[in-house]
Design a protein around this motif. Structure first.
Motif: not given
Length: 502
Positions: A432, A434-435, A437, A447, A449
């Motif tokens: 996983f 984190n992006l 947004d 979001r 991922l």
């Protein structure tokens, strides 16, 4: 015992530094001439907040009267006021303040109180073999900046401190978590000696009564299983009737520190430095990737550190080995690298190449050799600041995959959370990240991922239908099991495992 038998009332007078409080019921009042009836419910309390210049320089006079108002006797109370105070940065302002209330309590939050202590896990001392906390001495003034100041104030007549002793002490349960240094008197440059710590539970002040004595406190252990992070220190004034007597406590002042936890940073933060491994072995080379990364980081104005194959021993998976975070107190903060127990080629990289001045190091080694791939830090992330069901997490929520409900890394991470600021680790068994947004904003601003086995199988089926069923995974990688798309899709046991993970 000083009251005459025929006495019916009394009055109290005191020298200016003494404050007299008469505690009584509402029904009991003094007479016109300010005399109080001799009533069992009346208490006389005297206090002083001015340090005495000499022994017995404050007096309280109590006069007793019979029913006719004749003075029958006088009793005198002689008082000497000394100041013994242990003070820390209980207000978290970055400065030590005196006269703090409830110094033995520690509360969370911006309106809370209580001093903060850093684990001295960087290496300011040139030539030191490990972290500064592993050294029982101070080798450079920079090392003092990582410590918290504690002041012990002792003031009063010399004759009192000639008969009494002031002792600084730490509970045995806390002694292996901290070390306290005190500057030796009369030396230039000053030499700091360890006076409290793992093998020293108490320290008698050699020049009590001469004002402030400055102590420097360093943390030796992060909050972890069995250690909440709270440590306490006390200063006691002891009456010593003779040389070989252990002394009787007259007064004790106590302060509490909390050791600052290691705090993770989300990967949506602005990068300061990027570490990447260089692999130059034939088809396994990542030179093309490095060129693209350099161009990207030039645009981001970010430092790039390329780790050579000599340093990494050809282990390219640096994200699995390292996780970056920081520690913070009101007076100081610095980054700290967390070294995974996976211990492959990059095993010594963080300790040898990253640990240094104002860059700390921490690791956790499991008992025995029970390390799995889930102990790799590619399996560990923290979300950006987020609000979940009305509860705020300003420092994010930790996510980690684990084969067990609780293991060594989880125990450490569970303590690395500030109350109401980060949550305990959440279990997650897949990749996983984190992006930010930016293009499609949502209320949380980012979001999550997640890797999806079902999506992977769908891609494999599409490639098989396009005639690429014989394509093989892990080409160019040493010691890797190579399977074609056809073989992967035909493996029912693998498909069952992935359905469970999905």
């Amino acid at each position: 015992r000083s009251t005459p038998k025929a006495a019916a009332s009394f009055e109290v007078h005191a020298t200016p530094a003494v404050t007299v409080h008469v505690v009584h019921s509402p029904a009991t009042m003094p007479t016109i001439d300010s005399r109080w009836p001799l009533d069992p419910d009346i208490e006389v309390v005297v206090t002083i907040d001015v340090t005495s210049r000499s022994v017995d320089d404050n007096q309280v006079k109590i006069s007793y009267y019979n029913r006719e108002g004749k003075e029958l006797a006088v009793a005198w109370l002689y008082l000497t006021c000394v100041d013994v105070s242990l003070d820390v940065d209980w207000s978290r302002s970055g400065r030590v303040r005196s006269k703090g209330k409830d110094k033995a309590k520690w509360t969370w939050g911006p309106d809370g109180q209580g001093a903060v202590l850093l684990v001295n896990c960087d290496r300011d001392s040139p030539g030191a073999g490990g972290t500064d906390s592993g050294q029982a001495d101070i080798r450079t003034p920079a090392d003092l900046q990582d410590m918290s100041v504690m002041l012990l104030r002792t003031q009063g007549p010399r004759d009192i401190f000639a008969e009494c002793q002031v002792v600084l002490h730490v509970p045995e349960t806390d002694a292996d978590k901290v070390r306290v240094f005190h500057a030796a008197r009369g030396e230039s440059p000053p030499r700091y000696q360890a006076v409290l710590g793992p093998d020293k539970l108490s320290y008698a002040l050699d020049r009590a009564g001469h004002g402030d004595s400055t102590f420097y406190v360093e943390g030796l252990a992060f909050p972890d299983r069995g250690f909440s992070g709270l440590v306490s220190f006390s200063a006691s004034l002891l009456e010593v009737p003779h040389k070989d007597s252990p002394g009787t406590p007259i007064f004790t002042d106590t302060v509490v520190f909390r050791v600052a936890p290691w705090i993770m940073t989300p990967n949506t933060q602005q990068p300061l430095e990027v570490f990447v491994c260089s692999i130059r072995q034939g088809s396994d080379s990542n030179l093309t990737f490095l060129e693209g990364l350099r161009a990207l980081l030039r645009k981001a104005n970010c430092k790039l550190t390329v780790c050579s194959e000599l340093d990494t021993r050809s282990d390219r998976w640096i994200q699995d080995e390292l996780e970056f975070g920081y520690v913070e107190a009101p007076h100081k903060s610095f980054p700290v690298v967390f070294d995974s127990p996976r211990n492959r080629g990059l095993k010594d990289f963080a300790f040898k190449k990253i640990l240094g001045p104002d860059f700390g190091y921490v690791t956790r080694e499991p008992p025995g050799k029970s390390v799995t791939s889930l102990d790799s830090f590619g399996n560990l992330e923290v979300s950006p600041p987020v609000t979940v069901r009305g509860k705020e997490y300003p420092l994010g929520r930790i996510l980690i995959g684990s084969p067990l409900p609780w293991n060594l890394i989880n125990a450490f991470l569970a303590r690395c959370r500030l109350s109401k600021k980060t949550s305990p680790p959440h279990q997650r068994k897949e990749g996983f990240g984190n992006l930010r947004d930016g293009k499609n904003p949502n209320p949380k601003g980012f979001r999550l991922l997640l890797a999806s086995p079902s999506a992977c199988y769908q891609l494999f089926r599409e490639k098989q239908q396009q005639g690429h069923g014989e394509a093989t995974q892990f080409i160019g990688m040493k010691d890797a099991e190579r399977k074609s798309i056809d073989e992967i899709l035909a493996d029912e046991s693998l498909r069952s495992d992935n359905r469970h993970v999905q």
